[in-house]
Design a protein around this motif. Structure first.
Motif, PDB file in Angstrom:
ATOM      1  N   GLY A   1       0.809  -1.214   0.000  1.00 32.23           N
ATOM      2  CA  GLY A   1       0.000   0.000   0.000  1.00 32.23           C
ATOM      3  C   GLY A   1       0.843   1.265   0.000  1.00 32.23           C
ATOM      4  O   GLY A   1       2.020   1.264  -0.371  1.00 32.23           O
ATOM      5  N   ASP A   2       0.216   2.341   0.420  1.00 29.91           N
ATOM      6  CA  ASP A   2       0.908   3.640   0.488  1.00 29.91           C
ATOM      7  C   ASP A   2       1.876   3.615   1.666  1.00 29.91           C
ATOM      8  O   ASP A   2       1.468   3.420   2.818  1.00 29.91           O
ATOM      9  N   ASN A   3       3.161   3.799   1.384  1.00 30.44           N
ATOM     10  CA  ASN A   3       4.172   3.717   2.448  1.00 30.44           C
ATOM     11  C   ASN A   3       4.648   5.085   2.941  1.00 30.44           C
ATOM     12  O   ASN A   3       5.702   5.198   3.565  1.00 30.44           O
ATOM     13  N   THR A   4       3.900   6.136   2.653  1.00 34.69           N
ATOM     14  CA  THR A   4       4.313   7.497   3.037  1.00 34.69           C
ATOM     15  C   THR A   4       4.418   7.633   4.554  1.00 34.69           C
ATOM     16  O   THR A   4       3.521   7.209   5.294  1.00 34.69           O
ATOM     17  N   ILE A   5       5.511   8.224   4.987  1.00 35.65           N
ATOM     18  CA  ILE A   5       5.694   8.554   6.407  1.00 35.65           C
ATOM     19  C   ILE A   5       5.130   9.952   6.626  1.00 35.65           C
ATOM     20  O   ILE A   5       5.457  10.880   5.882  1.00 35.65           O
TER      21      ILE A   5
END
Length: 683
Positions: free
Chosen positions: A57-61
């Protein structure tokens, strides 16, 4: 709820962390975000080897700021932690999960940043309380909530966190409220996390509408996950390199060129080094190369990893093999550092050689700005000198450029002296030394321009390297004697030399330095008076000034000059004739008296040559002192008489002032009087 004690060896660990672990407290954000990046990268590695079979999925921190609650939260969707892992990696200080993970997956792991297991605790430098809310990627894991208030005790309980990953919540203490400012956090993220390999979001993107700024629903990504230095050089356009340079160094001119480093063995190293445009008139600046470790900014102080002379360059270097201290704030010295430094030096030399070979005219056009880097390298690094001597250039007053070998061949026929030494003539200021330069060129000599920031040091090095060669500035001698080809020289009468010495010394301004008057029988076309600057003394003083050595031995010495009087010049002959007519008889009488006294003294000393000091009668010693006193008196009378004549000799004064003016040594009142006298003479 569980309660426990962090496994440390001293109750004072938190004050130590708070004050001494990191030199800059703002480093906490880099460490926490780097840990979040590690967790995300680990999950990608597990997926690549088939251990994690879910959706990445979206791995944005996401970094978020709550001014009201005085908190900063860093949230990731990485591997999270189980209860066992949380206790192991958080409560046991300095046990690094990153290191353990690397040991297990060293052949598969993507860039893992952490090495020491202390980064998390940097949070306590700015926080009065830290919360860790986490859930592991492993099936059947439950959410956990760990809390610590900056002492060895902590609490651990279950949480309702439903998604994998970790939230770190920092409750900022009263001493660190600066970090609750949105601009400050944005500044730190740009500084430390601008090129992390996982997307980092802080706030929402903003747009302008109807003259007002408003937030959009889109996350504001602050970093470039695939920076230019990690890309294949063959796929990068020139304008992309230049754009990246201006992103790193806004307001700078376009660089001269750049070197893209891409090394896989025997160590990993990537980076881009730019040669900036440097003017000799400005101070050279170091610390313009940024050091990264797996895309995490470490420092801009790269001494050691980059050869000293290349610290003048701009750009970035990234390597996971660079040994860092425990806080990742600076380098630790080891054999790898030396290997990397040596390799960078070789790559730079190879690139310069390639530019020189493939496009000589372009290389020549850039030399004036390039030479400060190349000269610095040749002076400080022997191996670089050996590589660079093939493409290092010398520039002459006609703005032509030569390799060392080519220039030696050019000047060898005309600039080899009687001792078979090759004389390299040079000017350090083409405007101030114009007349001396033109006089040398009129003799058929070629003159180099050595007006660079490091040329004084470089000349000394070249003299040591070049066989049977010597450098001489054009004002170190009169043109006729810059290069002595034979011993044919007409000698000037000693009495005449003394007379001219006193005549012209009378007209030297006060505090003008030390002058040695030399009478030479030159051609009638040569100048009547010429001031030259002792090559050795001038060079020593220049070197002292460049080294900041005002207090050094040479720095304290007065300036030393030679005043060359051309006895064959018509004006000097006129002064000689006038002195003969007015004081010649007196000079003859005084010289005769001095000679008689010296003869008597010589006879006395001759009679004592076989005697010890205690065998010489007192009466003879007294007579010797009396003769010496009479000689000194007669010489002083002679000199005073010559000076009295010279005071009224306006031609001698005018010649002296012209010689001083030619060397930019006539100033203030003396210059004003010279102008008035010149006007009187031409009326």
């Amino acid at each position: 709820m569980q309660k426990g004690t962090i496994n440390v060896t001293t109750e004072n660990i938190f004050p130590i962390i708070k004050k001494f672990l990191y030199s800059d407290h703002d480093i906490f954000l880099r460490e926490i975000v780097s840990n979040a990046t590690d967790a995300t990268q680990k999950l990608s590695t597990l997926a690549s080897v088939g251990e994690f079979k879910g959706e990445l999925g979206d791995n944005t921190i996401v970094v978020s700021l709550d001014k009201d609650k005085k908190t900063i939260t860093i949230s990731d969707k990485g591997i999270g932690m189980t209860e066992e892992e949380l206790k192991k990696y958080i409560t046991e200080i300095a046990f690094s999960s990153a290191q353990e993970f690397l040991d297990k997956y060293k052949d598969k792991a993507q860039s893992i940043i952490g090495h020491f297991g202390l980064g998390f605790y940097s949070a306590f430098m700015v926080s009065k309380k830290v919360e860790v809310i986490t859930r592991s990627w492993k099936d059947g894991s439950k959410g956990l909530h760990w809390t610590c208030e900056g002492d060895p005790s902590y609490t651990l309980e279950e949480s309702d966190k439903s998604e994998r990953g970790t939230d770190i919540v920092l409750h900022i203490d009263d001493e660190s409220v600066e970090f609750l400012n949105e601009n400050r956090i944005n500044e730190l993220l740009k500084k430390y996390c601008r090129f992390l390999p996982v997307p980092i979001a802080f706030g929402k993107e903003k747009s302008w509408k109807d003259g007002k700024e408003s937030e959009t629903d889109k996350l504001n990504i602050i970093n470039d996950t695939n920076p230019l230095w990690n890309r294949n050089p063959n796929d990068i356009k020139e304008e992309e390199y230049i754009k990246f340079y201006h992103e790193l160094h806004p307001m700078q001119e376009d660089p001269l060129f750049w070197i893209h480093l891409f090394v896989d063995y025997p160590f990993k190293l990537t980076g881009i080094l730019y040669f900036p445009r440097v003017k000799n008139s400005i101070e050279l600046q170091k610390n313009k190369i940024r050091l990264f470790c797996n895309q995490v900014y470490v420092t801009d102080s790269v001494e050691g990893i980059v050869p000293d002379f290349l610290t003048l360059l701009h750009g970035v270097i990234d390597s996971p093999d660079i040994p860092l201290n425990i806080s990742r704030s600076y380098l630790q010295s080891d054999s790898n550092v030396k290997k990397i430094s040596s390799h960078i030096s070789k790559k730079v030399a190879d690139k310069l050689q390639e530019l020189f070979k493939n496009n000589r005219s372009d290389f020549d056009s850039k030399w004036d700005e390039l030479k400060v880097f190349i000269q610095y390298g040749m002076i400080t690094d022997e191996k670089f000198y050996e590589r660079a001597e093939k493409f290092a250039l010398l520039k002459n007053t006609d703005s032509k450029y030569f390799t060392f070998e080519d220039y030696a061949n050019l000047i060898k026929p005309s600039q080899t002296d009687k001792n078979n030494q090759l004389i390299y003539l040079y000017t350090t200021n083409l405007i101030e030394q114009y007349s001396k330069t033109e006089a040398a060129k009129a003799k058929g000599y070629d003159v180099l321009v050595m007006d660079g920031h490091l040329d004084a040091h470089f000349i000394n090095q070249l003299e040591q390297k070049f066989k049977d060669s010597r450098f001489m500035r054009v004002d170190a001698e009169i043109a006729d004697k810059l290069i002595v080809h034979n011993d044919d020289q007409e000698h000037v009468d000693q009495t005449l030399s003394h007379t001219l010495d006193q005549i012209f010394k009378t007209h030297l301004p006060e505090k003008s330095g030390h002058f040695l008057v030399q009478c030479e029988a030159l051609s009638e076309q040569s100048d009547p008076l010429t001031i030259t600057h002792s090559e050795f003394m001038r060079r020593m003083k220049d070197m002292s000034a460049l080294s900041g050595g005002d207090a050094s031995f040479y720095g304290k010495l007065p300036d030393s000059y030679n005043l060359i009087v051309n006895t064959n010049h018509p004006i000097i002959k006129r002064i000689i004739k006038e002195s003969d007519e007015k004081i010649g008889k007196h000079i003859e009488i005084k010289n005769a008296e001095i000679k008689a006294l010296e003869t008597e003294k010589s006879s006395l000393l001759s009679s004592q040559k076989d005697k010890n000091a205690d065998e010489i009668p007192v009466i003879e010693k007294d007579k010797q002192k009396d003769l010496e006193s009479k000689i000194n008196t007669k010489e002083q009378e002679l000199n005073n008489h010559i000076k009295e004549f010279s005071k009224d000799n306006h031609i001698a004064k005018q010649l002296m002032d012209i010689a001083l003016l030619t060397n930019n040594m006539l100033k203030g009142e003396d210059l004003n009087l010279f102008i008035k006298r010149s006007l009187q003479l031409i009326k």
